[in-house]
Each structure stands twice: as structure tokens, then as C-alpha cells.
Design a protein around this motif. Structure first.
Motif, short mmCIF file in Angstrom:
data_model
loop_
_atom_site.label_atom_id
_atom_site.label_comp_id
_atom_site.label_asym_id
_atom_site.label_seq_id
_atom_site.Cartn_x
_atom_site.Cartn_y
_atom_site.Cartn_z
N GLY A 246 0.85 -1.18 0.00
CA GLY A 246 0.00 0.00 0.00
C GLY A 246 0.88 1.23 0.00
N PRO A 247 0.33 2.40 -0.31
CA PRO A 247 1.15 3.63 -0.29
C PRO A 247 1.52 4.02 1.14
N VAL A 248 2.57 4.82 1.26
CA VAL A 248 2.91 5.36 2.57
C VAL A 248 1.78 6.29 3.02
N SER A 249 1.22 6.03 4.19
CA SER A 249 0.04 6.76 4.64
C SER A 249 0.42 8.13 5.21
N ARG A 250 -0.60 8.96 5.40
CA ARG A 250 -0.35 10.28 6.00
C ARG A 250 0.05 10.16 7.46
N PHE A 251 -0.11 8.97 8.03
CA PHE A 251 0.31 8.75 9.41
C PHE A 251 1.75 8.23 9.49
N GLY A 252 2.40 8.11 8.33
CA GLY A 252 3.81 7.69 8.33
C GLY A 252 4.00 6.20 8.44
N THR A 253 3.05 5.43 7.93
CA THR A 253 3.18 3.97 7.97
C THR A 253 3.21 3.40 6.55
N LEU A 254 3.96 2.33 6.40
CA LEU A 254 4.01 1.58 5.16
C LEU A 254 3.39 0.22 5.43
N GLU A 255 2.34 -0.13 4.68
CA GLU A 255 1.65 -1.40 4.88
C GLU A 255 1.90 -2.32 3.69
N LEU A 256 2.08 -3.59 3.99
CA LEU A 256 2.27 -4.59 2.95
C LEU A 256 1.81 -5.94 3.46
N THR A 257 1.61 -6.86 2.54
CA THR A 257 1.32 -8.24 2.92
C THR A 257 2.40 -9.13 2.33
N VAL A 258 2.82 -10.10 3.14
CA VAL A 258 3.85 -11.06 2.75
C VAL A 258 3.27 -12.45 2.95
N PRO A 259 3.36 -13.33 1.96
CA PRO A 259 2.78 -14.66 2.13
C PRO A 259 3.38 -15.41 3.32
N ARG A 260 2.51 -16.06 4.08
CA ARG A 260 2.97 -16.95 5.15
C ARG A 260 3.14 -18.35 4.54
N ARG A 261 4.31 -18.92 4.67
CA ARG A 261 4.52 -20.25 4.12
C ARG A 261 5.01 -21.25 5.17
N THR A 262 5.75 -20.78 6.16
CA THR A 262 6.28 -21.66 7.19
C THR A 262 5.80 -21.19 8.56
N ARG A 263 6.00 -22.02 9.55
CA ARG A 263 5.68 -21.62 10.92
C ARG A 263 6.68 -20.58 11.40
N ALA A 264 6.20 -19.63 12.19
CA ALA A 264 7.12 -18.68 12.82
C ALA A 264 8.05 -19.43 13.76
N LEU A 265 9.30 -19.01 13.81
CA LEU A 265 10.27 -19.71 14.66
C LEU A 265 9.91 -19.62 16.14
N THR A 266 9.24 -18.54 16.54
CA THR A 266 8.82 -18.47 17.94
C THR A 266 7.84 -19.59 18.28
N GLU A 267 7.01 -20.00 17.31
CA GLU A 267 6.06 -21.08 17.56
C GLU A 267 6.77 -22.42 17.72
N ILE A 268 7.92 -22.58 17.06
CA ILE A 268 8.67 -23.82 17.14
C ILE A 268 9.55 -23.86 18.38
N LEU A 269 10.20 -22.74 18.68
CA LEU A 269 11.25 -22.73 19.69
C LEU A 269 10.77 -22.37 21.09
N LEU A 270 9.64 -21.66 21.19
CA LEU A 270 9.21 -21.14 22.48
C LEU A 270 7.93 -21.79 22.97
N GLU A 271 7.73 -21.73 24.29
CA GLU A 271 6.45 -22.08 24.89
C GLU A 271 5.41 -21.01 24.50
N PRO A 272 4.11 -21.35 24.52
CA PRO A 272 3.10 -20.34 24.18
C PRO A 272 3.20 -19.06 25.00
N GLY A 273 3.61 -19.18 26.26
CA GLY A 273 3.74 -18.00 27.11
C GLY A 273 5.09 -17.34 27.05
N GLY A 274 5.98 -17.81 26.19
CA GLY A 274 7.34 -17.27 26.10
C GLY A 274 8.34 -18.16 26.81
#
Length: 346
Positions: A246-274
Motif C-alpha cells: 500500500g502507499p505510505v500513509s499520511r500517518f507515516g506507515t508503510l503497509e504490505l502483505t507477505v505470504p505466510r509459508r512456514t511456521r514462525a520460529l517463535t512457535e517452534i522454539l518457544l512455549e506459548p507464554g514465552g
């Protein structure tokens, strides 16, 4: 020119692959021997359509042994409940979300696993072509460093400034902060900081296995939207197909979408509570024990661990002993905290 290097680290129970970009970790690929092969991206399964949801143009499919996937279908190819389809896993499951699959053709009953997805070695070879992998102690050091970076939220940028990456249920929030970065021209300084932050965010999201909606809160005001979008398209080009901006907004943010293909490493390496999971701690223990045994050839290696970690680590140590000899003395320390273990050579 950007330079990539691949590393491969093998330990009983776990294989880790790392790709670096100009010496900094860009991908950490992790496979454990108890991973369900049906849920790995690229796996193919003869699946049965369990339920069709026309309102969402999607269907729930039975992947076997009580596991389901979610199939999005085009308007002209609505599946029928009970139909057998060959499906390919497009994205691994994550908390609250099923594995995403796509139909590749018809299949015959029964529901069954057909073809495994790419291995760690396959994925490394795809990312870094025509290059031998670094192995041994150097690969282990690089994989340990990549794991540490992947689990960090605050990242210092080259030249100063920081990005903070915080995944939430809805999106990945990225905050860009000038910090102590200084220069004679504040406007140019902020511009360069944001361009660097966009490039580093792309690398770090790949490393962490994060995707979906990403919102980057840029530093400063009055941004050069064209330059930032061009920088983002270049930085995220290797994640295509499927990246959208998306375009850079008037609030100074850049939004985009990136395909999810694998599990996040935090989900593999960490307990649900950290905090690291028992399995993650067990794998760290085994790596330390293996390194100690290699450094002290022929000597006994003493391993002490808390009960929860010892339960998972001892079978892996048995596999080490099968290769390196019965040199491992083990002790369970009932009063130790879960994350404490010690490796020594008496």
C-alpha cells in the motif's frame, strides 16, 4: 552485489539450515524428527473434502489422523463434500489457523500421505544455488547466532537506529526508531534510516518466518513515498509471488502483505507464554554435549538437567552415544529450574 552463504548443522533430533545475506542471517530452516510430514509446505496428500463453505469460497479437507487443512477454491471449481482431491500444503498451520492447501487434481481413496515436502537440504539448495554448504563447528555457531537473532525483538540497524518487530494475532508491527543515530542533515539522516530499516525488516521477517499483514511505522515525517516503495519492492522481491504494497500513509506507515509459508520460529522454539520449550532446551543440551565430546576425545562427558528436559534429552543422548561411544554420564537434578542444565568433563 548481495552475497548469500548456506550453512547446515545436524544434531540428533534436529537439523538446522541457515542462509546469510552479506554475513547476516536471512533464513533459519529448522526440522525436527517428530515433525508431522503432512503439515510441511510442499507435502502432497490424498485428502477428502469434509465440508464446503460457499460463503467463504473455502472447504475443510481431511488430511488423515484427525488433521484438517483449509482449501480455497475458485468460483468455477467448487468441490463436493466427500470428494477425493490431491492437495499440496501451501502454508504450515499456526495457532488458531489450519494448514493452507491447494488442489492439484483428483485422487483415489483412501486418505493418505503421498509425497513429502522439500527437506532442509532441498530448501537450502533452492535458496543458494550451485554452492557447497558450510558444516561443522562454523555452521553450528552460525545457526546458534541465527536462532538468537530470530528470537530478538529489538534489532540495531547498520549505522545506528533500531527496528522493533512485534507479531500480534492480527498483524506484524514494525517500529523504526532513530535512537542515537546522528548526522549533520536530519532530513537525509531520517530518509536513510527508513530505507535501511525497510531492507532490514525484509531480511528479519524471512529469518523469523513471519508474514501476513505487516505495518512499518516509519521514523520522522514528510516521507519520500516513491523512494520507500521502490526500496520495499526491491527488498521483498525474493518473497514473491504474493507480496503486495500500500502507499505510505499520511500517518507515516508503510503497509504490505507477505505470504505466510512456514511456521514462525517463535512457535517452534518457544512455549506459548514465552521462554524456550522443553524440546528446545533438550536440543541445546545435546548440541553442547556433542561439542564437548568432540573437544575432549575419549573422555567422559557429564550431563546434568532438570527432569522435564532430561526426559526429552536422554533418548537423543543415546543416539549420540551410539555414534561417539558410551562416554556420557547423566544425572537428573530434581530441584533444578527447567532451563538449567550443565555439561562438564570431570
Amino acid at each position: 552485489m548481495s552475497a548469500r552463504q548456506a550453512y547446515l548443522d545436524r544434531t540428533p533430533g534436529e537439523i538446522r539450515g541457515v542462509v546469510t545475506l552479506n554475513g547476516r542471517p536471512e533464513h533459519l530452516i529448522l526440522a525436527r524428527d517428530d515433525d508431522d510430514p503432512r503439515l510441511q509446505p510442499g507435502a502432497r496428500i490424498a485428502a477428502r473434502v469434509r465440508k464446503v463453505e460457499p460463503a467463504f469460497a473455502s472447504a475443510f479437507v481431511d488430511l488423515g489422523e484427525g488433521i484438517e487443512g483449509l482449501l480455497d477454491y475458485p468460483p468455477d471449481r467448487r468441490p463436493v463434500e466427500g470428494e477425493m482431491l490431491e492437495v499440496e500444503v501451501r502454508a504450515a498451520p499456526r495457532p488458531g489457523k489450519l494448514a493452507a492447501v491447494r488442489a492439484t487434481g483428483p485422487a483415489e481413496a483412501p486418505v493418505r500421505f503421498l509425497v513429502p515436502g522439500p527437506t532442509v537440504v532441498d530448501r537450502l539448495a533452492h535458496l543458494v544455488r550451485n554452492q557447497e554448504f558450510v558444516t561443522g563447528a562454523e555452521a553450528r555457531r552460525m545457526a546458534d547466532a541465527a536462532e538468537e537473532v530470530a528470537l530478538t525483538e529489538v534489532h540495531v540497524l547498520p549505522g545506528g537506529g533500531v527496528v522493533v518487530i512485534e507479531p500480534t494475532r492480527a498483524l506484524v508491527a514494525v517500529d523504526v526508531d532513530l535512537g542515537p543515530r546522528k548526522g549533520p542533515d536530519p532530513k537525509s539522516l531520517v530518509r536513510q534510516l527508513n530505507l535501511t530499516a525497510v531492507a532490514e525488516t525484509a531480511r528479519l521477517l524471512r529469518l523469523k518466518g513471519l508474514g501476513g499483514l505487516v505495518v512499518i511505522d516509519l521514523a520522522g515525517r514528510g516521507h519520500d513515498g516513491t523512494a520507500l516503495l521502490n526500496a520495499a519492492r526491491n527488498a521483498f522481491s525474493v518473497d514473491n509471488p504474493g507480496v503486495a504494497f500500500g502507499p505510505v500513509s499520511r500517518f507515516g506507515t508503510l503497509e504490505l502483505t507477505v505470504p505466510r509459508r512456514t511456521r514462525a520460529l517463535t512457535e517452534i522454539l518457544l512455549e506459548p507464554g514465552g521462554g524456550p520449550s522443553d524440546r528446545t532446551l533438550a536440543q541445546r543440551l545435546v548440541r553442547r554435549a556433542e561439542s564437548a565430546a568432540e573437544a575432549e576425545t575419549g573422555r567422559v562427558v557429564k550431563i546434568q538437567a532438570a527432569p522435564a528436559v532430561a526426559r526429552l534429552a536422554w533418548p537423543l543422548v543415546d543416539r549420540l552415544a551410539g555414534r561417539m561411544g558410551a562416554r556420557f554420564e547423566r544425572a537428573v537434578e530434581a530441584d533444578w529450574p527447567r532451563d538449567r542444565f550443565e555439561i562438564s568433563v570431570p
